[in-house]
Design an enzyme around this catalytic site. Structure first.
Site, PDB file in Angstrom:
ATOM      1  N   ALA A   1       6.701  -0.129   3.151  1.00  0.00           N
ATOM      2  CA  ALA A   1       6.576  -0.724   1.820  1.00  0.00           C
ATOM      3  C   ALA A   1       7.496  -0.014   0.834  1.00  0.00           C
ATOM      4  O   ALA A   1       8.118  -0.646  -0.021  1.00  0.00           O
ATOM      5  CB  ALA A   1       5.128  -0.675   1.350  1.00  0.00           C
TER       6      ALA A   1
ATOM      7  N   VAL B   1       0.660   4.057   1.082  1.00  0.00           N
ATOM      8  CA  VAL B   1       0.667   4.861   2.292  1.00  0.00           C
ATOM      9  C   VAL B   1       1.758   4.408   3.260  1.00  0.00           C
ATOM     10  O   VAL B   1       2.145   5.148   4.163  1.00  0.00           O
ATOM     11  CB  VAL B   1      -0.721   4.824   2.994  1.00  0.00           C
ATOM     12  CG1 VAL B   1      -0.963   3.472   3.667  1.00  0.00           C
ATOM     13  CG2 VAL B   1      -0.865   5.974   3.977  1.00  0.00           C
ATOM     14  N   SER B   2       2.289   3.226   3.054  1.00  0.00           N
ATOM     15  CA  SER B   2       3.257   2.656   3.995  1.00  0.00           C
ATOM     16  C   SER B   2       4.698   3.022   3.641  1.00  0.00           C
ATOM     17  O   SER B   2       5.209   2.599   2.601  1.00  0.00           O
ATOM     18  CB  SER B   2       3.132   1.127   4.019  1.00  0.00           C
ATOM     19  OG  SER B   2       4.212   0.560   4.729  1.00  0.00           O
ATOM     20  N   PRO B   3       5.386   3.765   4.530  1.00  0.00           N
ATOM     21  CA  PRO B   3       6.793   4.042   4.263  1.00  0.00           C
ATOM     22  C   PRO B   3       7.653   2.781   4.328  1.00  0.00           C
ATOM     23  O   PRO B   3       8.687   2.695   3.675  1.00  0.00           O
ATOM     24  CB  PRO B   3       7.175   5.039   5.361  1.00  0.00           C
ATOM     25  CG  PRO B   3       6.197   4.805   6.463  1.00  0.00           C
ATOM     26  CD  PRO B   3       4.930   4.359   5.793  1.00  0.00           C
TER      27      PRO B   3
ATOM     28  N   ASP C   1       0.883  -1.158   0.000  1.00  0.00           N
ATOM     29  CA  ASP C   1       0.000   0.000   0.000  1.00  0.00           C
ATOM     30  C   ASP C   1       0.923   1.211   0.000  1.00  0.00           C
ATOM     31  O   ASP C   1       1.858   1.285   0.801  1.00  0.00           O
ATOM     32  CB  ASP C   1      -0.901   0.006   1.236  1.00  0.00           C
ATOM     33  CG  ASP C   1      -1.993   1.074   1.161  1.00  0.00           C
ATOM     34  OD1 ASP C   1      -1.687   2.211   0.718  1.00  0.00           O
ATOM     35  OD2 ASP C   1      -3.136   0.789   1.540  1.00  0.00           O
TER      36      ASP C   1
END
Length: 197
Positions: A15, A11-13, A9
């Site tokens: 990731a 939004v995930s740093p 996703d």
């Protein structure tokens, strides 16, 4: 050659960091990587847990931790968005407008991650910035897709999220290889070991 599904996703740093760490972490391994955007908020809801980034102390820790990790990795352009957590759904839909089957290529994933995490803290949902991202992705855009609100795009994102939940996924970044789920940035050495048998 092993097939690996990378559920992410934007939004995930974490990731973002895992995405950039993958080539070096898996150097010498034989694999085919499939990048699949999901809705992390739906995962938290399905697991009846709150988003860590919506808790002030955890949000502050995530910002400090990921900034430090990015520095250690030499990702000098990393800059958390000031409005994190933000809704990543429009960004995932834009990425999936470049897909025929719910998987996106590395170019598309990189462009969207950069839009979110390499813009000096700018709002990823700013309309002018979104239009600029669309221009970057223009050549990848599927000709049958008119807008990110097309039902086909929404269905791809739902299908990816449902498939991720079916694996037992509870967060991102997550990797699935041979039906086995591996979670987190710090799971990359374990993923490497799995690919090497």
């Amino acid at each position: 050659m092993k097939n690996v599904t990378f559920y992410l996703d934007f939004v995930s740093p974490y990731a973002y960091l895992a995405f950039h760490a993958l080539p070096q972490a898996l150097e010498g391994c034989s694999y085919r990587m499939e990048y699949r955007p999901i809705v992390l908020g739906a995962v938290f809801k399905a697991n009846a847990v709150p988003s860590p980034a919506q808790q002030p102390a955890k949000r502050d820790w995530i910002r400090r931790h990921t900034t430090w990790l990015a520095e250690q990795a030499g990702l000098t352009s990393f800059a958390p968005a000031v409005n994190h957590p933000f809704s990543s759904i429009p960004l995932s839909r834009m990425a999936l407008a470049c897909s025929e089957d719910g998987a996106i290529n590395r170019y598309v994933a990189n462009a969207v991650f950069a839009h979110c995490w390499e813009a000096g803290g700018a709002d990823p949902l700013d309309l002018q910035r979104l239009e600029a991202l669309r221009a970057v992705l223009h050549k990848q855009w599927q000709p049958t897709i008119q807008s990110v609100d097309d039902e086909a795009i929404k269905q791809r994102l739902r299908a990816n999220t449902d498939a991720a939940l079916a694996t037992g996924l509870f967060g991102v970044p997550s990797f699935v290889v041979d039906g086995e789920l591996l979670w987190g940035l710090d799971a990359l050495p374990m993923l490497r070991a799995r690919l090497l048998g």
